[in-house]
Enzyme design. Structure first.
Site, PDB file in Angstrom:
ATOM      1  N   HIS A 164      56.961  44.774  44.437  1.00  0.00           N
ATOM      2  CA  HIS A 164      57.409  44.042  45.629  1.00  0.00           C
ATOM      3  C   HIS A 164      58.922  44.182  45.837  1.00  0.00           C
ATOM      4  O   HIS A 164      59.418  43.960  46.943  1.00  0.00           O
ATOM      5  CB  HIS A 164      57.024  42.566  45.507  1.00  0.00           C
ATOM      6  CG  HIS A 164      56.840  41.881  46.830  1.00  0.00           C
ATOM      7  ND1 HIS A 164      55.825  42.214  47.711  1.00  0.00           N
ATOM      8  CD2 HIS A 164      57.551  40.902  47.441  1.00  0.00           C
ATOM      9  CE1 HIS A 164      55.916  41.458  48.783  1.00  0.00           C
ATOM     10  NE2 HIS A 164      56.953  40.666  48.656  1.00  0.00           N
ATOM     11  N   ARG A 178      59.815  46.427  48.635  1.00  0.00           N
ATOM     12  CA  ARG A 178      59.756  45.810  49.965  1.00  0.00           C
ATOM     13  C   ARG A 178      61.046  45.028  50.240  1.00  0.00           C
ATOM     14  O   ARG A 178      61.621  45.113  51.332  1.00  0.00           O
ATOM     15  CB  ARG A 178      58.540  44.888  50.048  1.00  0.00           C
ATOM     16  CG  ARG A 178      58.400  44.100  51.359  1.00  0.00           C
ATOM     17  CD  ARG A 178      57.053  43.400  51.365  1.00  0.00           C
ATOM     18  NE  ARG A 178      57.001  42.259  52.270  1.00  0.00           N
ATOM     19  CZ  ARG A 178      56.634  42.340  53.552  1.00  0.00           C
ATOM     20  NH1 ARG A 178      56.331  43.515  54.072  1.00  0.00           N
ATOM     21  NH2 ARG A 178      56.583  41.264  54.304  1.00  0.00           N
TER      22      ARG A 178
END
Length: 296
Positions: free
Chosen positions: A240, A243
């Site tokens: 993540h 991102r």
């Protein structure tokens, strides 16, 4: 009207109309004065202020050494000023309401530098079929800001190479269209043309990314592969984090908040503003680039 005149009227309005405590009103006035003086320096007209102007102002304040508490006070002051400006017809909406107030001790998302992202991806062994897949997978996650679930669920029918766009199904089954660059296009095409057919062996598998059995890759499988890259590269991160890095790099490069919000699939712009809390070095670089090196 002069800045001083506007500030006096704003201060009086806080005390007489909004019934704000005197100490709080004075704090708001000081915050408003800092912001209005900055507008003068940057030659930005009050009626033409954008959300991005507000974000860059706060970025400059952080670079100058302001604490999270001071920034929180600044945002409260800007919200109060915005309310006043809307009521007086200077602004059509209170843009400062879109700003996310930092909280003391708040855990901000970890962000990788561009060099760290490149180092992480460089350890993928592209001499092997699954390495070619991983190269395309993590390049797409980073360059499109995808969640793991979105990458795992990406359909072949939703990849459009000619337009260099993908259609993504995000949280709440919301769809969004995201462009991808030449590097992602090259890696993804190589995987889909040279590797994927040998993995699925003629079966109709709608998902783009598959495992060695030709089945849709799982989130657990992506996590496991990423941990291997983390160990090989020495870059500490989570999937993540790519991102987070995508969003922060866009904002640091001058992208506007609303565009980043659309690309990330956030329903609320205030969620996107967390990515404005980047490192001081990134803030200085972004500010220097877009405000012509005025940092003293």
């Amino acid at each position: 009207m002069t800045i001083q005149g506007l500030l006096e009227q704003f201060y009086a309005d806080l005390l007489m109309v909004k019934r704000t405590a005197e100490k709080t009103a004075l704090t708001y006035k000081i915050s408003a004065e800092e912001f209005l003086n900055w507008l003068v320096v940057e030659r930005i007209k009050l009626k033409e202020v954008t959300t991005q102007n507000l974000v860059y102002y706060l970025m400059k304040r952080k670079v100058d050494g302001c604490s999270e508490l001071t920034l929180a006070k600044d945002i409260s002051g800007l919200r109060a000023l915005g309310d006043y400006l809307v009521r007086k017809g200077y602004w059509t909406e209170n843009l400062a309401l879109l700003l996310d107030r930092p909280k003391a001790g708040r855990s901000l998302p970890k962000v990788l530098s561009i060099d760290e992202v490149e180092n992480l991806l460089s350890v993928i062994d592209t001499s092997k079929p699954l390495g070619i897949r991983d190269d395309a997978l993590f390049e797409l996650i980073y360059s499109c800001g995808l969640r793991i679930s979105e990458a795992c669920g990406l359909l072949v029918s939703n990849v459009h190479f000619e337009e260099q766009l993908i259609l993504v199904h995000g949280k709440g089954d919301k769809e969004r269209i995201i462009p991808f660059g030449d590097s992602a296009a090259e890696k993804l095409k190589k995987y889909m043309d040279e590797v994927r057919p040998s993995l699925v062996k003629g079966r109709n598998v709608p998902e783009v990314f598959v495992n060695y059995k030709g089945e849709p890759i799982s989130r657990k499988g992506v996590w496991k592969k990423f941990q291997e890259l983390e160990a090989l590269s020495g870059v500490k991160a989570k999937v993540h984090t790519l991102r987070h890095s995508f969003a922060t790099h866009l904002l640091a490069g001058g992208a506007d908040l609303r565009s980043v919000q659309e690309l990330l699939g956030h329903s609320d712009l205030s969620t996107t503003t967390i990515y404005t809390h980047v490192t001081d070095a990134q803030l200085e670089n972004a500010h220097e680039k877009y405000f012509e090196g005025k940092i003293e």
